[in-house]
Motif scaffolding. Structure first.
Motif, short mmCIF file in Angstrom:
data_model
loop_
_atom_site.label_atom_id
_atom_site.label_comp_id
_atom_site.label_asym_id
_atom_site.label_seq_id
_atom_site.Cartn_x
_atom_site.Cartn_y
_atom_site.Cartn_z
N ALA A 22 6.68 -14.39 -0.80
CA ALA A 22 5.70 -13.41 -1.27
C ALA A 22 4.28 -13.92 -1.09
O ALA A 22 3.38 -13.18 -0.70
CB ALA A 22 5.97 -13.07 -2.73
N LYS A 23 4.06 -15.18 -1.37
CA LYS A 23 2.72 -15.78 -1.22
C LYS A 23 2.26 -15.69 0.23
O LYS A 23 1.11 -15.35 0.51
CB LYS A 23 2.74 -17.23 -1.69
CG LYS A 23 2.87 -17.38 -3.20
CD LYS A 23 3.28 -18.78 -3.61
CE LYS A 23 2.27 -19.83 -3.20
NZ LYS A 23 2.69 -21.18 -3.66
N ASN A 24 3.17 -15.99 1.16
CA ASN A 24 2.81 -15.87 2.58
C ASN A 24 2.44 -14.44 2.94
O ASN A 24 1.47 -14.19 3.67
CB ASN A 24 3.97 -16.35 3.47
CG ASN A 24 3.99 -17.85 3.63
OD1 ASN A 24 3.11 -18.55 3.14
ND2 ASN A 24 5.00 -18.36 4.30
N LYS A 60 3.93 -3.33 -3.99
CA LYS A 60 5.21 -2.63 -4.05
C LYS A 60 6.01 -2.86 -2.78
O LYS A 60 7.23 -3.12 -2.83
CB LYS A 60 4.98 -1.14 -4.28
CG LYS A 60 6.25 -0.33 -4.44
CD LYS A 60 5.94 1.13 -4.76
CE LYS A 60 7.20 1.93 -4.99
NZ LYS A 60 6.90 3.35 -5.34
N GLU A 61 5.35 -2.77 -1.63
CA GLU A 61 6.04 -2.97 -0.35
C GLU A 61 6.57 -4.41 -0.24
O GLU A 61 7.69 -4.64 0.26
CB GLU A 61 5.08 -2.68 0.80
CG GLU A 61 4.75 -1.21 0.97
CD GLU A 61 3.65 -0.96 1.97
OE1 GLU A 61 3.60 0.15 2.54
OE2 GLU A 61 2.81 -1.87 2.18
N ASP A 100 12.73 -3.66 -8.74
CA ASP A 100 11.77 -3.32 -9.80
C ASP A 100 10.45 -4.03 -9.50
O ASP A 100 10.35 -5.26 -9.60
CB ASP A 100 12.33 -3.75 -11.16
CG ASP A 100 11.44 -3.33 -12.32
OD1 ASP A 100 10.25 -3.03 -12.08
OD2 ASP A 100 11.93 -3.33 -13.46
N GLU A 101 9.43 -3.28 -9.12
CA GLU A 101 8.13 -3.84 -8.78
C GLU A 101 7.52 -4.59 -9.97
O GLU A 101 6.92 -5.67 -9.80
CB GLU A 101 7.19 -2.70 -8.35
CG GLU A 101 5.76 -3.13 -8.10
CD GLU A 101 4.84 -1.94 -7.91
OE1 GLU A 101 3.63 -2.16 -7.75
OE2 GLU A 101 5.34 -0.78 -7.92
N LYS A 102 7.68 -4.06 -11.17
CA LYS A 102 7.10 -4.71 -12.36
C LYS A 102 7.78 -6.05 -12.65
O LYS A 102 7.12 -7.00 -13.09
CB LYS A 102 7.22 -3.77 -13.56
CG LYS A 102 6.34 -2.52 -13.45
CD LYS A 102 6.44 -1.67 -14.70
CE LYS A 102 5.53 -0.44 -14.59
NZ LYS A 102 5.63 0.44 -15.79
N TYR A 103 9.08 -6.12 -12.40
CA TYR A 103 9.78 -7.39 -12.60
C TYR A 103 9.25 -8.43 -11.62
O TYR A 103 9.04 -9.61 -11.99
CB TYR A 103 11.28 -7.21 -12.43
CG TYR A 103 12.05 -8.51 -12.51
CD1 TYR A 103 12.22 -9.15 -13.74
CD2 TYR A 103 12.57 -9.10 -11.38
CE1 TYR A 103 12.91 -10.35 -13.84
CE2 TYR A 103 13.26 -10.31 -11.45
CZ TYR A 103 13.42 -10.92 -12.68
OH TYR A 103 14.09 -12.11 -12.76
N PHE A 104 9.03 -8.02 -10.38
CA PHE A 104 8.47 -8.93 -9.37
C PHE A 104 7.11 -9.46 -9.81
O PHE A 104 6.84 -10.66 -9.73
CB PHE A 104 8.35 -8.21 -8.02
CG PHE A 104 7.43 -8.90 -7.05
CD1 PHE A 104 7.79 -10.11 -6.46
CD2 PHE A 104 6.19 -8.35 -6.72
CE1 PHE A 104 6.94 -10.75 -5.57
CE2 PHE A 104 5.34 -8.99 -5.83
CZ PHE A 104 5.72 -10.20 -5.25
#
Length: 301
Positions: free
Chosen positions: A248-250, A260-261, A270-274
């Motif tokens: 995700a950082k990359n 979200k994407e 779940d976007e909020k969990y991420f």
């Protein structure tokens, strides 16, 4: 092999350094000092006793002495014996570990390419024969030169000491990795672990769980949880999350994809969990991370 594990988030502190050359038969006096000392033997044999351990140090070998550790010579060295030495201190915590305790750290770095070269520690063997000692000696001579040059910036010596220990650590880790690979070839448990780690790495962008891994390798879930924790020092779910967040950082600083994407691309339903997981592991929200690092990455040549 015993190793000193040092945190180098902040550079180590240089104390003193020099090169010793005996002009007659010589034996080390008994003493203990409040700083670390590293000895690099140049010529002949140096006989040193640390606690109950005795070391007959040959040219191109190194010995690390811990703070307040009594040490002395246990035999006479020949005339013209010679060695380099330097003292340093560490403001961060440190610990002495066994070789086997380093194994999980190396597996973690080798099997998460997004974490490679990001470790905050160096591993300095108490006794070693570095395969490329000339590289260490070059850095030592740079240290001496800087010490005698009267630089206005005193931190130069701290950074050089830290760099020298990084070099020694890298050579040690390369040797141990080769040894671990040879050992793994004969160890069914380690071969099993490597297959599991590789499968997780390949599928880390999917919505995978411990149950999925257990099903893939036909293992009992509870057994797999215990096996993974024993060999990796963390739960499998923690390992999966570390892979996902590193990816995700990359994506955050290399692309313009929305949060979200990115969450969906990494298998989070779940976007909020991420976002919550990212904040817990990184100390920043995904948006804050992007703002802090996106421009830095674009301007990096």
């Amino acid at each position: 092999m015993k190793l000193l594990k040092l945190n180098i988030n902040r550079p180590l502190s240089f104390v003193s350094a020099g090169s010793f050359v005996a002009d007659q038969p010589w034996i080390h006096t008994k003493r203990s000092i409040a700083s670390f000392e590293l000895i690099i033997v140049v010529r002949d044999t140096v006989y040193l006793e640390l606690g109950e351990e005795r070391y007959a140090l040959q040219p191109k070998q190194t010995l690390l002495i811990l703070p307040n550790q009594p040490h002395c010579g246990y035999d006479w060295s020949d005339k013209n014996c010679s060695f380099h030495w330097f003292h340093f201190q560490c403001e961060s915590d440190y610990e002495v570990i066994e070789e086997k305790e380093l194994y999980a750290d190396l597996i973690m770095l080798d099997n998460n390419p997004y974490l490679h070269r990001l470790t905050d520690y160096v591993y300095i063997p108490v006794f070693s024969s570095p395969p490329e000692i000339d590289r260490v000696n070059i850095l030592f001579h740079q240290l001496l030169h800087t010490m005698e040059s009267g630089y206005y910036t005193g931190h130069s010596l701290n950074y050089l000491v830290t760099l020298l220990l990084i070099e020694l650590s890298e050579q040690t880790l390369s040797q141990l990795k080769s040894q671990f690979r040879a050992d793994d070839a004969a160890d069914p448990a380690e071969k099993k672990l490597m297959k599991i780690l590789e499968w997780i790495r390949i599928h880390s962008s999917e919505n995978i769980s411990v149950q999925d891994v257990a099903r893939q390798f036909t293992y009992n879930k509870d057994y797999l949880i215990r096996f993974f924790k024993k060999h990796m020092g963390m739960s499998m779910q923690e390992y999966i999350h570390s892979l996902k967040i590193a990816k995700a950082k990359n994506m955050l600083y290399q692309s313009s994809a929305s949060i979200k994407e990115i969450a969906f691309a990494l298998g989070f339903q779940d976007e909020k969990y991420f976002m919550k997981l990212f904040k817990r592991l990184q100390g920043l929200t995904p948006t804050e991370f992007r703002r802090a690092y996106y421009r830095t990455h674009l301007n990096n040549k």
